[in-house]
Scaffold this motif. Structure first.
Motif, short mmCIF file in Angstrom:
data_model
loop_
_atom_site.label_atom_id
_atom_site.label_comp_id
_atom_site.label_asym_id
_atom_site.label_seq_id
_atom_site.Cartn_x
_atom_site.Cartn_y
_atom_site.Cartn_z
N ASN A 2 1.11 -0.99 2.21
CA ASN A 2 0.49 -2.30 2.24
C ASN A 2 1.55 -3.34 2.60
N ASN A 9 -0.18 2.45 -1.60
CA ASN A 9 -1.62 2.43 -1.39
C ASN A 9 -2.29 3.33 -2.42
N ASN A 12 -3.68 6.82 -1.37
CA ASN A 12 -2.60 7.75 -1.09
C ASN A 12 -1.86 8.15 -2.35
N ARG A 86 -3.24 4.72 6.31
CA ARG A 86 -2.89 3.92 5.13
C ARG A 86 -1.38 3.79 4.96
#
Length: 191
Positions: A2, A9, A12, A86
Protein backbone atom coordinates in the motif's frame (compact mmCIF):
# COMPACT_ATOMS: atom_id res chain seq x y z
CA UNK A 1 2.28 -2.83 -0.89
CA UNK A 2 0.00 0.00 0.00
CA UNK A 3 1.41 3.40 -1.00
CA UNK A 4 -0.46 5.16 1.80
CA UNK A 5 1.25 3.35 4.67
CA UNK A 6 3.96 0.82 5.32
CA UNK A 7 1.46 -1.71 6.63
CA UNK A 8 1.27 -4.92 4.68
CA UNK A 9 -1.79 -5.52 2.52
CA UNK A 10 -4.31 -7.42 4.68
CA UNK A 11 -5.33 -10.04 2.08
CA UNK A 12 -1.68 -10.81 1.38
CA UNK A 13 -0.93 -10.93 5.10
CA UNK A 14 -3.67 -13.55 5.48
CA UNK A 15 -2.35 -15.41 2.43
CA UNK A 16 1.17 -15.41 3.90
CA UNK A 17 -0.21 -16.76 7.16
CA UNK A 18 -2.17 -19.52 5.39
CA UNK A 19 0.87 -20.49 3.30
CA UNK A 20 3.08 -20.41 6.39
CA UNK A 21 5.65 -17.90 5.11
CA UNK A 22 6.34 -16.55 8.58
CA UNK A 23 6.22 -19.98 10.16
CA UNK A 24 9.41 -21.47 11.67
CA UNK A 25 8.94 -24.44 9.31
CA UNK A 26 10.28 -22.24 6.50
CA UNK A 27 13.75 -22.55 7.99
CA UNK A 28 16.67 -20.53 6.74
CA UNK A 29 16.87 -18.64 3.44
CA UNK A 30 17.93 -21.68 1.37
CA UNK A 31 15.18 -23.88 2.82
CA UNK A 32 12.62 -21.13 2.29
CA UNK A 33 13.69 -20.80 -1.36
CA UNK A 34 13.36 -24.55 -1.89
CA UNK A 35 9.96 -24.67 -0.18
CA UNK A 36 8.65 -21.76 -2.27
CA UNK A 37 9.89 -23.43 -5.46
CA UNK A 38 8.19 -26.64 -4.32
CA UNK A 39 4.92 -24.73 -3.77
CA UNK A 40 5.22 -23.28 -7.26
CA UNK A 41 5.89 -26.68 -8.80
CA UNK A 42 2.94 -28.13 -6.89
CA UNK A 43 0.64 -25.40 -8.21
CA UNK A 44 1.74 -26.06 -11.80
CA UNK A 45 1.33 -29.83 -11.43
CA UNK A 46 -2.11 -29.45 -9.84
CA UNK A 47 -3.22 -27.25 -12.75
CA UNK A 48 -2.21 -29.94 -15.24
CA UNK A 49 -3.91 -32.59 -13.08
CA UNK A 50 -7.13 -30.56 -13.22
CA UNK A 51 -6.79 -30.35 -17.01
CA UNK A 52 -6.26 -34.12 -17.18
CA UNK A 53 -9.33 -34.71 -14.98
CA UNK A 54 -11.39 -32.49 -17.27
CA UNK A 55 -10.19 -34.48 -20.26
CA UNK A 56 -10.95 -37.78 -18.54
CA UNK A 57 -14.47 -36.57 -17.68
CA UNK A 58 -15.01 -35.53 -21.30
CA UNK A 59 -13.79 -38.90 -22.62
CA UNK A 60 -16.02 -40.78 -20.15
CA UNK A 61 -19.12 -38.85 -21.17
CA UNK A 62 -19.40 -36.09 -18.58
CA UNK A 63 -17.93 -33.53 -20.94
CA UNK A 64 -19.97 -30.52 -20.01
CA UNK A 65 -19.33 -31.17 -16.31
CA UNK A 66 -15.63 -31.09 -17.11
CA UNK A 67 -16.02 -27.38 -17.88
CA UNK A 68 -16.35 -26.80 -14.12
CA UNK A 69 -13.12 -28.69 -13.46
CA UNK A 70 -11.23 -26.71 -16.10
CA UNK A 71 -12.62 -23.42 -14.80
CA UNK A 72 -11.61 -24.48 -11.27
CA UNK A 73 -8.04 -24.95 -12.44
CA UNK A 74 -7.93 -21.28 -13.37
CA UNK A 75 -8.24 -20.27 -9.70
CA UNK A 76 -4.47 -20.61 -9.29
CA UNK A 77 -3.82 -18.02 -12.00
CA UNK A 78 -6.27 -15.57 -10.50
CA UNK A 79 -4.84 -15.94 -7.00
CA UNK A 80 -1.26 -15.47 -8.24
CA UNK A 81 -2.18 -12.42 -10.31
CA UNK A 82 -4.17 -10.86 -7.45
CA UNK A 83 -1.37 -11.41 -4.93
CA UNK A 84 1.18 -9.81 -7.26
CA UNK A 85 -1.11 -6.87 -7.97
CA UNK A 86 -1.56 -6.16 -4.25
CA UNK A 87 2.25 -6.18 -3.88
CA UNK A 88 2.63 -3.81 -6.88
CA UNK A 89 4.28 -6.45 -9.05
CA UNK A 90 3.25 -6.43 -12.71
CA UNK A 91 2.61 -10.14 -13.20
CA UNK A 92 1.67 -9.71 -16.87
CA UNK A 93 5.04 -8.03 -17.41
CA UNK A 94 6.78 -10.96 -15.76
CA UNK A 95 4.84 -13.38 -17.95
CA UNK A 96 5.83 -11.38 -21.04
CA UNK A 97 9.47 -12.22 -20.24
CA UNK A 98 8.84 -15.98 -20.31
CA UNK A 99 11.43 -17.76 -22.41
CA UNK A 100 10.28 -18.58 -25.94
CA UNK A 101 10.81 -22.32 -25.42
CA UNK A 102 8.66 -22.39 -22.27
CA UNK A 103 6.00 -20.31 -24.00
CA UNK A 104 5.90 -22.61 -27.04
CA UNK A 105 5.78 -25.78 -24.93
CA UNK A 106 3.00 -24.35 -22.77
CA UNK A 107 1.00 -23.26 -25.80
CA UNK A 108 1.42 -26.64 -27.50
CA UNK A 109 0.33 -28.53 -24.37
CA UNK A 110 -2.65 -26.20 -23.98
CA UNK A 111 -3.60 -26.53 -27.64
CA UNK A 112 -3.40 -30.32 -27.59
CA UNK A 113 -5.49 -30.42 -24.42
CA UNK A 114 -8.10 -28.06 -25.87
CA UNK A 115 -8.34 -29.96 -29.16
CA UNK A 116 -8.71 -33.38 -27.51
CA UNK A 117 -11.09 -32.02 -24.86
CA UNK A 118 -13.42 -30.30 -27.33
CA UNK A 119 -13.07 -33.28 -29.68
CA UNK A 120 -14.26 -35.68 -26.96
CA UNK A 121 -17.25 -33.46 -26.18
CA UNK A 122 -18.13 -33.04 -29.87
CA UNK A 123 -17.78 -36.80 -30.47
CA UNK A 124 -20.21 -37.47 -27.64
CA UNK A 125 -22.67 -34.90 -28.96
CA UNK A 126 -22.43 -36.03 -32.58
CA UNK A 127 -22.39 -39.81 -32.10
CA UNK A 128 -24.71 -40.02 -29.11
CA UNK A 129 -22.23 -41.90 -26.91
CA UNK A 130 -18.88 -40.98 -25.33
CA UNK A 131 -15.51 -42.33 -26.40
CA UNK A 132 -15.52 -44.60 -23.31
CA UNK A 133 -18.99 -45.21 -21.93
CA UNK A 134 -18.73 -45.33 -18.14
CA UNK A 135 -22.37 -44.45 -17.57
CA UNK A 136 -21.49 -40.89 -16.53
CA UNK A 137 -23.33 -38.99 -19.23
CA UNK A 138 -26.77 -39.18 -20.70
CA UNK A 139 -26.89 -40.43 -24.26
CA UNK A 140 -27.14 -37.64 -26.76
CA UNK A 141 -29.17 -37.71 -29.93
CA UNK A 142 -27.51 -39.49 -32.84
CA UNK A 143 -26.06 -37.51 -35.72
CA UNK A 144 -24.16 -34.28 -35.70
CA UNK A 145 -26.43 -31.33 -35.23
CA UNK A 146 -25.69 -27.80 -36.28
CA UNK A 147 -24.91 -26.96 -32.66
CA UNK A 148 -22.09 -29.54 -32.73
CA UNK A 149 -20.48 -27.80 -35.67
CA UNK A 150 -21.03 -24.46 -33.97
CA UNK A 151 -19.12 -25.71 -30.92
CA UNK A 152 -16.20 -26.86 -33.07
CA UNK A 153 -16.07 -23.64 -35.07
CA UNK A 154 -16.55 -21.53 -31.94
CA UNK A 155 -13.80 -23.37 -30.08
CA UNK A 156 -11.38 -23.04 -33.00
CA UNK A 157 -12.24 -19.36 -33.46
CA UNK A 158 -11.91 -18.70 -29.72
CA UNK A 159 -8.56 -20.48 -29.60
CA UNK A 160 -7.21 -18.42 -32.51
CA UNK A 161 -8.45 -15.16 -30.96
CA UNK A 162 -6.96 -16.09 -27.57
CA UNK A 163 -3.54 -16.92 -29.04
CA UNK A 164 -3.61 -13.70 -31.09
CA UNK A 165 -4.51 -11.57 -28.06
CA UNK A 166 -1.85 -13.26 -25.92
CA UNK A 167 0.78 -12.66 -28.62
CA UNK A 168 -0.17 -8.98 -29.00
CA UNK A 169 -0.18 -8.49 -25.21
CA UNK A 170 3.19 -10.22 -24.83
CA UNK A 171 4.71 -8.11 -27.61
CA UNK A 172 3.46 -4.90 -25.99
CA UNK A 173 4.76 -5.94 -22.57
CA UNK A 174 8.18 -6.82 -24.01
CA UNK A 175 8.36 -3.39 -25.68
CA UNK A 176 7.32 -1.76 -22.39
CA UNK A 177 9.98 -3.74 -20.48
CA UNK A 178 12.67 -2.72 -22.97
CA UNK A 179 11.62 0.94 -22.75
CA UNK A 180 11.71 0.81 -18.94
CA UNK A 181 15.15 -0.84 -19.02
CA UNK A 182 16.43 1.80 -21.46
CA UNK A 183 15.03 4.61 -19.28
CA UNK A 184 16.67 3.10 -16.19
CA UNK A 185 19.98 2.78 -18.03
CA UNK A 186 19.71 6.40 -19.18
CA UNK A 187 19.08 7.56 -15.62
CA UNK A 188 22.12 5.57 -14.40
CA UNK A 189 24.27 7.14 -17.13
CA UNK A 190 23.30 10.63 -15.96
CA UNK A 191 24.41 9.83 -12.39
Amino acid sequence: MNNVSDKKNRPNELADRIAGFDDPSMGDERERDVILRAYTFGAVVSTYVFFALGLIFAVLGAGLWSVLIVLGSMVTSGVISGYCKRENVDFSMAMARVSPRRLIVGNIVGAVFAIVWVGAIVFHMSEGYPLIDAGMGASATLGASTSTYAIVVGAAFGFIITITMMTISRTRKIKQARAEAAAAAYIEDED
